[in-house]
Write a protein that holds these residues in place. Structure first.
Motif, PDB file in Angstrom:
ATOM      1  N   GLU A  66       1.048  -1.248  -0.022  1.00  0.00           N
ATOM      2  CA  GLU A  66      -0.154   0.022  -0.035  1.00  0.00           C
ATOM      3  C   GLU A  66       1.196   1.642   0.215  1.00  0.00           C
ATOM      4  OE1 GLU A  66      -3.896   2.199   2.460  1.00  0.00           O
ATOM      5  OE2 GLU A  66      -2.431   0.011   3.704  1.00  0.00           O
ATOM      6  N   LYS A  67       1.408   1.277   1.179  1.00  0.00           N
ATOM      7  CA  LYS A  67       2.825   2.203   0.609  1.00  0.00           C
ATOM      8  C   LYS A  67       2.870   2.933  -0.741  1.00  0.00           C
ATOM      9  CE  LYS A  67       4.877   0.499   4.631  1.00  0.00           C
ATOM     10  NZ  LYS A  67       5.750   0.430   5.521  1.00  0.00           N
ATOM     11  N   LEU A  68       3.245   2.265  -1.812  1.00  0.00           N
ATOM     12  CA  LEU A  68       3.552   2.207  -3.144  1.00  0.00           C
ATOM     13  C   LEU A  68       2.157   1.978  -3.948  1.00  0.00           C
ATOM     14  CD1 LEU A  68       6.395  -0.639  -3.061  1.00  0.00           C
ATOM     15  CD2 LEU A  68       6.656   1.688  -2.791  1.00  0.00           C
ATOM     16  N   SER A  69       1.352   2.568  -3.309  1.00  0.00           N
ATOM     17  CA  SER A  69      -0.091   2.460  -4.179  1.00  0.00           C
ATOM     18  C   SER A  69       0.473   4.293  -5.067  1.00  0.00           C
ATOM     19  CB  SER A  69      -0.822   3.511  -3.304  1.00  0.00           C
ATOM     20  OG  SER A  69      -1.989   3.423  -4.013  1.00  0.00           O
ATOM     21  N   GLY A  70       0.040   3.736  -7.037  1.00  0.00           N
ATOM     22  CA  GLY A  70       0.163   4.769  -7.516  1.00  0.00           C
ATOM     23  C   GLY A  70       1.620   4.006  -8.423  1.00  0.00           C
ATOM     24  N   GLN A  71       2.869   3.478  -7.535  1.00  0.00           N
ATOM     25  CA  GLN A  71       3.986   3.190  -8.575  1.00  0.00           C
ATOM     26  C   GLN A  71       3.582   1.252  -9.196  1.00  0.00           C
ATOM     27  OE1 GLN A  71       6.736   3.615  -6.173  1.00  0.00           O
ATOM     28  NE2 GLN A  71       6.157   5.334  -4.900  1.00  0.00           N
ATOM     29  N   THR A  72       4.096   1.911  -9.937  1.00  0.00           N
ATOM     30  CA  THR A  72       4.459  -0.056 -11.307  1.00  0.00           C
ATOM     31  C   THR A  72       5.780  -0.298 -10.842  1.00  0.00           C
ATOM     32  OG1 THR A  72       2.671   1.187 -13.188  1.00  0.00           O
ATOM     33  CG2 THR A  72       4.679  -0.829 -13.136  1.00  0.00           C
ATOM     34  N   ILE A  73       5.581  -1.737 -10.463  1.00  0.00           N
ATOM     35  CA  ILE A  73       6.798  -3.016  -9.459  1.00  0.00           C
ATOM     36  C   ILE A  73       6.937  -3.659 -10.258  1.00  0.00           C
ATOM     37  CG2 ILE A  73       7.682  -3.774  -8.036  1.00  0.00           C
ATOM     38  CD1 ILE A  73       5.613  -3.044  -5.952  1.00  0.00           C
ATOM     39  N   GLY A  74       8.294  -3.197 -11.779  1.00  0.00           N
ATOM     40  CA  GLY A  74       8.491  -4.248 -12.598  1.00  0.00           C
ATOM     41  C   GLY A  74       8.714  -5.941 -11.868  1.00  0.00           C
ATOM     42  N   ILE A  75       8.716  -6.927 -12.279  1.00  0.00           N
ATOM     43  CA  ILE A  75       9.003  -8.852 -11.459  1.00  0.00           C
ATOM     44  C   ILE A  75       9.085  -9.246 -13.062  1.00  0.00           C
ATOM     45  CG2 ILE A  75       7.153  -7.933  -9.836  1.00  0.00           C
ATOM     46  CD1 ILE A  75       5.545 -10.505 -11.309  1.00  0.00           C
ATOM     47  N   ASP A  76      10.087  -9.978 -12.612  1.00  0.00           N
ATOM     48  CA  ASP A  76      10.082 -11.532 -13.885  1.00  0.00           C
ATOM     49  C   ASP A  76      10.041 -11.988 -12.669  1.00  0.00           C
ATOM     50  OD1 ASP A  76      12.643 -11.184 -12.565  1.00  0.00           O
ATOM     51  OD2 ASP A  76      13.932 -11.907 -12.994  1.00  0.00           O
ATOM     52  N   GLY A  77       9.408 -13.413 -13.431  1.00  0.00           N
ATOM     53  CA  GLY A  77       8.881 -14.702 -12.804  1.00  0.00           C
ATOM     54  C   GLY A  77       8.923 -15.268 -13.595  1.00  0.00           C
ATOM     55  N   THR A  78       8.693 -16.878 -13.102  1.00  0.00           N
ATOM     56  CA  THR A  78       8.086 -17.751 -14.304  1.00  0.00           C
ATOM     57  C   THR A  78       6.622 -18.639 -13.328  1.00  0.00           C
ATOM     58  OG1 THR A  78       9.640 -19.659 -12.672  1.00  0.00           O
ATOM     59  CG2 THR A  78      10.450 -18.433 -14.798  1.00  0.00           C
ATOM     60  N   TYR A  79       6.106 -18.567 -14.123  1.00  0.00           N
ATOM     61  CA  TYR A  79       4.437 -19.253 -13.413  1.00  0.00           C
ATOM     62  C   TYR A  79       4.429 -20.156 -14.685  1.00  0.00           C
ATOM     63  CZ  TYR A  79       4.763 -14.745 -11.439  1.00  0.00           C
ATOM     64  OH  TYR A  79       5.165 -13.901 -10.355  1.00  0.00           O
TER      65      TYR A  79
END
Length: 197
Positions: A66-79
């Motif tokens: 929630e503290k980062l609301s409005g931001q975009t977080i880029g992630i990498d991952g395998t699913y």
């Protein structure tokens, strides 16, 4: 070592966990639909029940961002892509994926969070990891019964509960049809495996 949350690996791991839980929920919902088509309503219930819990895990992880609301977080991952023609494969894949989260992913995320100074988040990752083990055990138990041809048959007399109306029967086999509500055998579960005794 204390790290700023907005620059932490923990925030990235929270987003990875949110993405993973969200996808698991959808995979389980899709698997529940297949179980329903195959008249295995008890397996449908297992997938639906677990999907609901995965949704709650996703919500917990998301709220921690929630503290980062409005931001975009880029992630990498395998699913995983778990699209199978039969229910046993779905159960085994779900078991594997839950154990992966328990024993590898969330344990690692907990260590990273602790190392970065986020004790509460570390505890959350550890707690949810333990729940994922329970999910893996549950999927495995139902997979074993299905694989052994014992989903609706027991070696000894036991209690069977109709998930539709709650009727309880003492027998070595779940009835072909519930004597009360007339729903088919696929609605029966061993009493000790019912979500609410």
């Amino acid at each position: 070592m204390s790290v700023s949350f907005d620059k932490s690996e923990t925030r990235v791991n929270l987003m990875r966990a949110f993405a993973g839980e969200s996808q698991a929920r959808n995979r389980y919902t899709f698997a529940a639909g297949l179980a329903k088509k195959k008249n295995l309503q008890v397996i449908q219930g297992v997938f639906t029940f677990t999907a609901s819990q995965e949704e709650q895990h996703a919500k917990v992880y998301y709220n921690l961002l929630e503290k980062l609301s409005g931001q975009t977080i880029g992630i990498d991952g395998t699913y995983p892509v778990d699209i199978f023609p039969d229910i046993l494969q779905h159960l085994r894949a779900a078991q594997h994926n839950e154990y992966q989260e328990w024993d590898h992913d969330y344990r690692h995320f907990a260590e990273v969070a602790k190392g970065e100074g986020f004790e509460e988040i570390s505890h959350t990752f550890s707690s949810i990891a333990d729940i994922e083990k329970t999910h893996g055990d549950r999927f495995g138990r139902f997979a074993d019964l299905l694989e052994q041809g014992k989903l609706f048959v027991s070696d000894v007399e036991c209690k069977w509960m109709c998930l539709n109306c709650g009727q309880i029967i003492d027998a070595t086999m779940a009835p072909a049809m519930c004597p009360v509500c007339k729903h088919p055998q696929g609605f029966f579960v061993r009493w000790e495996m019912a979500p609410f005794e």
